[in-house]
Design a protein around this motif. Sequence first.
Motif, PDB file in Angstrom:
ATOM      1  N   VAL A  45       2.719  -5.727 -11.071  1.00 22.17           N
ATOM      2  CA  VAL A  45       2.305  -6.776 -12.008  1.00 22.17           C
ATOM      3  C   VAL A  45       2.913  -8.109 -11.600  1.00 22.17           C
ATOM      4  CG1 VAL A  45       2.521  -7.572 -14.395  1.00 22.17           C
ATOM      5  CG2 VAL A  45       1.969  -5.187 -13.916  1.00 22.17           C
ATOM      6  N   ASP A  46       4.155  -8.067 -11.264  1.00 25.20           N
ATOM      7  CA  ASP A  46       4.935  -9.240 -10.883  1.00 25.20           C
ATOM      8  C   ASP A  46       4.441  -9.846  -9.568  1.00 25.20           C
ATOM      9  OD1 ASP A  46       7.869  -9.868 -11.742  1.00 25.20           O
ATOM     10  OD2 ASP A  46       7.863  -9.897  -9.562  1.00 25.20           O
ATOM     11  N   GLY A  47       3.913  -9.006  -8.710  1.00 24.67           N
ATOM     12  CA  GLY A  47       3.372  -9.474  -7.430  1.00 24.67           C
ATOM     13  C   GLY A  47       4.412  -9.549  -6.318  1.00 24.67           C
ATOM     14  N   ASP A  48       5.675  -9.311  -6.688  1.00 19.87           N
ATOM     15  CA  ASP A  48       6.729  -9.429  -5.687  1.00 19.87           C
ATOM     16  C   ASP A  48       6.935  -8.073  -5.010  1.00 19.87           C
ATOM     17  OD1 ASP A  48       8.806 -10.166  -4.152  1.00 19.87           O
ATOM     18  OD2 ASP A  48      10.204 -10.542  -5.793  1.00 19.87           O
ATOM     19  N   ILE A  49       5.951  -7.701  -4.203  1.00 13.35           N
ATOM     20  CA  ILE A  49       5.982  -6.359  -3.618  1.00 13.35           C
ATOM     21  C   ILE A  49       5.211  -6.364  -2.300  1.00 13.35           C
ATOM     22  CG2 ILE A  49       3.876  -5.617  -4.825  1.00 13.35           C
ATOM     23  CD1 ILE A  49       5.224  -2.863  -5.171  1.00 13.35           C
ATOM     24  N   GLN A  50       5.653  -5.563  -1.362  1.00 11.01           N
ATOM     25  CA  GLN A  50       4.892  -5.313  -0.131  1.00 11.01           C
ATOM     26  C   GLN A  50       4.696  -3.805  -0.100  1.00 11.01           C
ATOM     27  OE1 GLN A  50       6.208  -8.241   3.191  1.00 11.01           O
ATOM     28  NE2 GLN A  50       8.075  -7.680   2.116  1.00 11.01           N
ATOM     29  N   LEU A  51       3.531  -3.401  -0.559  1.00  8.67           N
ATOM     30  CA  LEU A  51       3.261  -1.979  -0.772  1.00  8.67           C
ATOM     31  C   LEU A  51       2.252  -1.488   0.257  1.00  8.67           C
ATOM     32  CD1 LEU A  51       3.537   0.539  -2.620  1.00  8.67           C
ATOM     33  CD2 LEU A  51       1.715  -0.439  -4.050  1.00  8.67           C
ATOM     34  N   PHE A  52       2.633  -0.484   1.033  1.00 11.55           N
ATOM     35  CA  PHE A  52       1.748   0.038   2.078  1.00 11.55           C
ATOM     36  C   PHE A  52       1.363   1.476   1.759  1.00 11.55           C
ATOM     37  CE2 PHE A  52       3.870  -3.557   3.957  1.00 11.55           C
ATOM     38  CZ  PHE A  52       2.811  -4.220   4.544  1.00 11.55           C
ATOM     39  N   ASP A  53       0.058   1.692   1.778  1.00 12.40           N
ATOM     40  CA  ASP A  53      -0.517   3.009   1.493  1.00 12.40           C
ATOM     41  C   ASP A  53      -0.861   3.629   2.847  1.00 12.40           C
ATOM     42  OD1 ASP A  53      -2.231   5.126   0.895  1.00 12.40           O
ATOM     43  OD2 ASP A  53      -3.255   4.048  -0.718  1.00 12.40           O
ATOM     44  N   VAL A  54      -0.222   4.745   3.178  1.00 11.99           N
ATOM     45  CA  VAL A  54      -0.400   5.299   4.530  1.00 11.99           C
ATOM     46  C   VAL A  54      -1.415   6.450   4.576  1.00 11.99           C
ATOM     47  CG1 VAL A  54       1.894   4.519   5.233  1.00 11.99           C
ATOM     48  CG2 VAL A  54       1.619   6.852   4.383  1.00 11.99           C
ATOM     49  N   ARG A  55      -2.252   6.548   3.522  1.00  9.13           N
ATOM     50  CA  ARG A  55      -3.318   7.558   3.569  1.00  9.13           C
ATOM     51  C   ARG A  55      -4.436   7.075   4.498  1.00  9.13           C
ATOM     52  NH1 ARG A  55      -5.140   7.997  -2.404  1.00  9.13           N
ATOM     53  NH2 ARG A  55      -4.747   5.762  -2.238  1.00  9.13           N
ATOM     54  N   GLU A  56      -5.409   7.935   4.715  1.00 11.63           N
ATOM     55  CA  GLU A  56      -6.566   7.576   5.536  1.00 11.63           C
ATOM     56  C   GLU A  56      -7.547   6.747   4.693  1.00 11.63           C
ATOM     57  OE1 GLU A  56      -6.858   8.213   8.814  1.00 11.63           O
ATOM     58  OE2 GLU A  56      -4.828   9.012   8.612  1.00 11.63           O
ATOM     59  N   PRO A  57      -8.268   5.817   5.324  1.00  6.40           N
ATOM     60  CA  PRO A  57      -9.198   4.964   4.562  1.00  6.40           C
ATOM     61  C   PRO A  57     -10.182   5.756   3.688  1.00  6.40           C
ATOM     62  CG  PRO A  57      -8.996   4.160   6.795  1.00  6.40           C
ATOM     63  CD  PRO A  57      -8.222   5.452   6.736  1.00  6.40           C
ATOM     64  N   HIS A  58     -10.635   6.918   4.173  1.00  6.11           N
ATOM     65  CA  HIS A  58     -11.618   7.672   3.368  1.00  6.11           C
ATOM     66  C   HIS A  58     -10.981   8.203   2.076  1.00  6.11           C
ATOM     67  CE1 HIS A  58     -10.163  11.794   4.202  1.00  6.11           C
ATOM     68  NE2 HIS A  58      -9.837  11.320   5.385  1.00  6.11           N
ATOM     69  N   GLU A  59      -9.670   8.414   2.098  1.00  7.59           N
ATOM     70  CA  GLU A  59      -9.007   8.880   0.864  1.00  7.59           C
ATOM     71  C   GLU A  59      -8.982   7.750  -0.178  1.00  7.59           C
ATOM     72  OE1 GLU A  59      -5.537  10.455   3.467  1.00  7.59           O
ATOM     73  OE2 GLU A  59      -5.380  11.524   1.571  1.00  7.59           O
ATOM     74  N   LEU A  60      -8.709   6.547   0.294  1.00  8.91           N
ATOM     75  CA  LEU A  60      -8.699   5.410  -0.626  1.00  8.91           C
ATOM     76  C   LEU A  60     -10.093   5.198  -1.193  1.00  8.91           C
ATOM     77  CD1 LEU A  60      -6.175   4.827   1.304  1.00  8.91           C
ATOM     78  CD2 LEU A  60      -6.479   2.478   0.615  1.00  8.91           C
ATOM     79  N   ALA A  61     -11.107   5.332  -0.291  1.00  7.59           N
ATOM     80  CA  ALA A  61     -12.470   5.081  -0.732  1.00  7.59           C
ATOM     81  C   ALA A  61     -12.900   6.104  -1.770  1.00  7.59           C
ATOM     82  CB  ALA A  61     -13.409   5.108   0.470  1.00  7.59           C
ATOM     83  N   SER A  62     -12.490   7.354  -1.598  1.00  9.11           N
ATOM     84  CA  SER A  62     -12.984   8.360  -2.549  1.00  9.11           C
ATOM     85  C   SER A  62     -12.063   8.531  -3.757  1.00  9.11           C
ATOM     86  CB  SER A  62     -13.199   9.697  -1.850  1.00  9.11           C
ATOM     87  OG  SER A  62     -11.970  10.184  -1.374  1.00  9.11           O
ATOM     88  N   LEU A  63     -10.769   8.279  -3.599  1.00 13.28           N
ATOM     89  CA  LEU A  63      -9.859   8.544  -4.720  1.00 13.28           C
ATOM     90  C   LEU A  63      -9.426   7.282  -5.459  1.00 13.28           C
ATOM     91  CD1 LEU A  63      -7.612  11.132  -2.847  1.00 13.28           C
ATOM     92  CD2 LEU A  63      -9.372  11.628  -4.551  1.00 13.28           C
TER      93      LEU A  63
END
Length: 173
Positions: A60-78
């Motif tokens: 919410v604050d925006g003060d974050i560097q968050l990296f999601d290391v899943r595969e792109p298709h997982e993000l697209a479907s989940l």
Amino acid sequence: MASRAVVRLSKSVFSRSVLPRVVIAKALSSNASPRERIWSCKKETDRSQIGLECLKDMVVDGDIQLFDVREPHELASLGKIPKSVNIPLAQVVEAFSMSPAEFKEKYRVPKPDVKDENLIFHCQSGRRAQKAVEGVKQLGFEKAIIFAGGWSEWEFYIKRRPQAVPRKVSYER
Ligand SMILES: O=S(=O)([O-])[S-]
């Protein structure tokens, strides 16, 4: 008699309620560093992870560097956590070895600095993110931490308490 009671009362007030509240208030203030904010939310002493509530505050604050290391298709479907940037696990070490200019060009966000304390990795349930953190630590990003609950915990939380997600942050699917 009365003075002993006063001493007892002030000890309990200062040790149990006032001081911790002062510390918590400082930690939650906008002047607190990301790390102060992270650990103010945690009861446990394990500083290699961040919990859901604190992650939510940082998103919410925006003060974050968050990296999601899943595969792109997982993000697209989940779905994905707002503000997260996708770098599949297999690319993490290569990405964090890039120059800042290359990193920015490829991932459209600034490359984190080795000293950054708001560098967080997550995956679906923690295993890949753990490997990512180990990989970037080898490159000097010593303060990188993991949101072990990953997308599974975030989604579970959102489904149970959708009203708890601040309006500022859209729920991306
Ligand atoms: O996302 S996971 O690697 O923990 S299954």
